[in-house]
Scaffold this motif. Sequence first.
Motif, mmCIF file in Angstrom:
data_model
loop_
_atom_site.group_PDB
_atom_site.id
_atom_site.type_symbol
_atom_site.label_atom_id
_atom_site.label_comp_id
_atom_site.label_asym_id
_atom_site.label_seq_id
_atom_site.Cartn_x
_atom_site.Cartn_y
_atom_site.Cartn_z
ATOM 1 N N MET A 96 -6.163 2.864 -3.886
ATOM 2 C CA MET A 96 -5.090 1.841 -3.957
ATOM 3 C C MET A 96 -4.564 1.172 -2.732
ATOM 4 O O MET A 96 -4.038 0.236 -2.748
ATOM 5 C CB MET A 96 -3.832 2.416 -4.548
ATOM 6 N N SER B 178 1.314 8.858 -1.211
ATOM 7 C CA SER B 178 1.322 7.418 -1.047
ATOM 8 C C SER B 178 1.277 6.891 0.650
ATOM 9 O O SER B 178 1.281 5.775 1.151
ATOM 10 C CB SER B 178 2.674 6.829 -1.493
ATOM 11 N N SER C 85 -4.604 7.076 -4.302
ATOM 12 C CA SER C 85 -3.865 6.363 -3.342
ATOM 13 C C SER C 85 -4.510 5.918 -2.302
ATOM 14 O O SER C 85 -4.326 4.855 -1.633
ATOM 15 C CB SER C 85 -2.767 7.521 -2.670
ATOM 16 N N THR D 232 -1.754 4.963 1.573
ATOM 17 C CA THR D 232 -1.480 3.515 1.346
ATOM 18 C C THR D 232 -1.012 2.764 2.357
ATOM 19 O O THR D 232 -1.403 1.781 2.762
ATOM 20 C CB THR D 232 -0.575 3.435 0.085
ATOM 21 N N SER E 259 -2.282 -2.287 -3.203
ATOM 22 C CA SER E 259 -0.674 -2.315 -3.334
ATOM 23 C C SER E 259 -0.276 -2.598 -1.869
ATOM 24 O O SER E 259 0.633 -3.491 -1.735
ATOM 25 C CB SER E 259 -0.079 -1.325 -3.902
ATOM 26 N N ASP F 50 3.067 2.162 -4.739
ATOM 27 C CA ASP F 50 1.943 3.000 -5.036
ATOM 28 C C ASP F 50 2.613 4.454 -5.683
ATOM 29 O O ASP F 50 2.173 4.526 -6.569
ATOM 30 C CB ASP F 50 1.048 3.500 -3.722
#
Length: 425
Positions: free
Chosen positions: A102, A142, A99, A145, A106, A112
């Motif tokens: 990412m 997440s 995460s 993120t 994303s 995510d």
Amino acid sequence: MIYVFIVFLIFLVMGVPVAFAIGASGMVFFLLNTHFPLTHIAQLPLTQVQSISMLAIPLFILAGNLMNNGGVTKRLVSLATLLTGHMRGGLAQTSVVLSTLMGGVSGSATADAAMEARLLGPDMIKSGYSKGFSANVLTFTSLITATIPPGVGLIIYGTTGSVSIGKLFSAGIFVGLYMMIVLMVSVAVIARMRGYKPVRQNRATWKEIGINLKETVWAVMFPVILLVGIRMGFFSPSEVGAFACFYSVFVGAFIYKELTIKSFITALRDSIADIGSIMMIVSMTALFGYGIPIDKIPQKMTTFITGITTNPSLVLILIIILLVFVGMFMEGSVVILLLTPILLPMCQSVGIDPVHLGLLMCVIVTMGVNTPPVGMSMYTVNTILDCSLQEYTKSMIPFLAAILLAIGLLAFLPDVVLFLPRLLY
């Protein structure tokens, strides 16, 4: 405006889609105040999305989908597994690190969580993790993120409140890494209590990590390139979104050679659906928010709160309680769009930094998509893993407690959150 809020809540209870609930309730203001021309109802949603800064949202969503379809995500999973596989609950720790990596790909907490649920969820359950534990790991990680650049929530907050997106991105790096540490500790404690085993027997060697980084460096460097580009003045937030799309196509097609015509079309199709839903909500908030400054809602809210206390820390605590409650019932981007024009002037009047408020707001409202009763990420992951709401809620308590404690510490440590923005700007 009280009637607008009442109608909005009624529509939500009735199950009306959020975008239409916002737009229809916003029309009530114009119907009750006939001295405002009804042509505003058609004009405002259009002008709301004609902002150059707002262009960054669809561009970053497209870039994220291009990277997901271009082989970047798969390589980030291998790097995260290599770094954390030797820890207890190794697959869960992989989710936390993934995460973090990412965040620059994303930009969306729900996207995510859904992606990781499909990639890691089945293997976590096969490894003996309970469905409730697995689902909570995949949803709560997440949150990272939402703060690691280029989080869509940060862009929406910065655009709505006229706050420097570059400063928000730089502060988001620290907050994202901080959230990563909090969640890794939480996962380690729970995994030890439940006896979850590592994925690997031995810690990865520096040689193994170096070999893996040769392939993943293009993805790992992505958020760094974005920040440097904005700070050095090479790109505006919108221009860096366009660069992100170019970068995604270049890496996927020419470096990893996995972005084919078919996968490119898939990325475009996914992006159209994501962008359409988000920008519909953004456009409709123009109707909802039009009467907020006219009815002097920010001033009234400021008078009410400062009548209780003028201590910035106590004001933040009251705001955190409000955001936790509202976030449980509304999607995160909606909360940011609706409440930023109300909360930001009040916070500035008592000396709270807008960047500090923005990071807290993005984390808290994103947490709402992981909690009952209307958590979008929660329902998405539970559906993928076939996890019941009861099992999810039971396993959620330690994660929720850890996040609330972490948010409380961030509220009282503004200088730590703002260290990097002050250093760079």
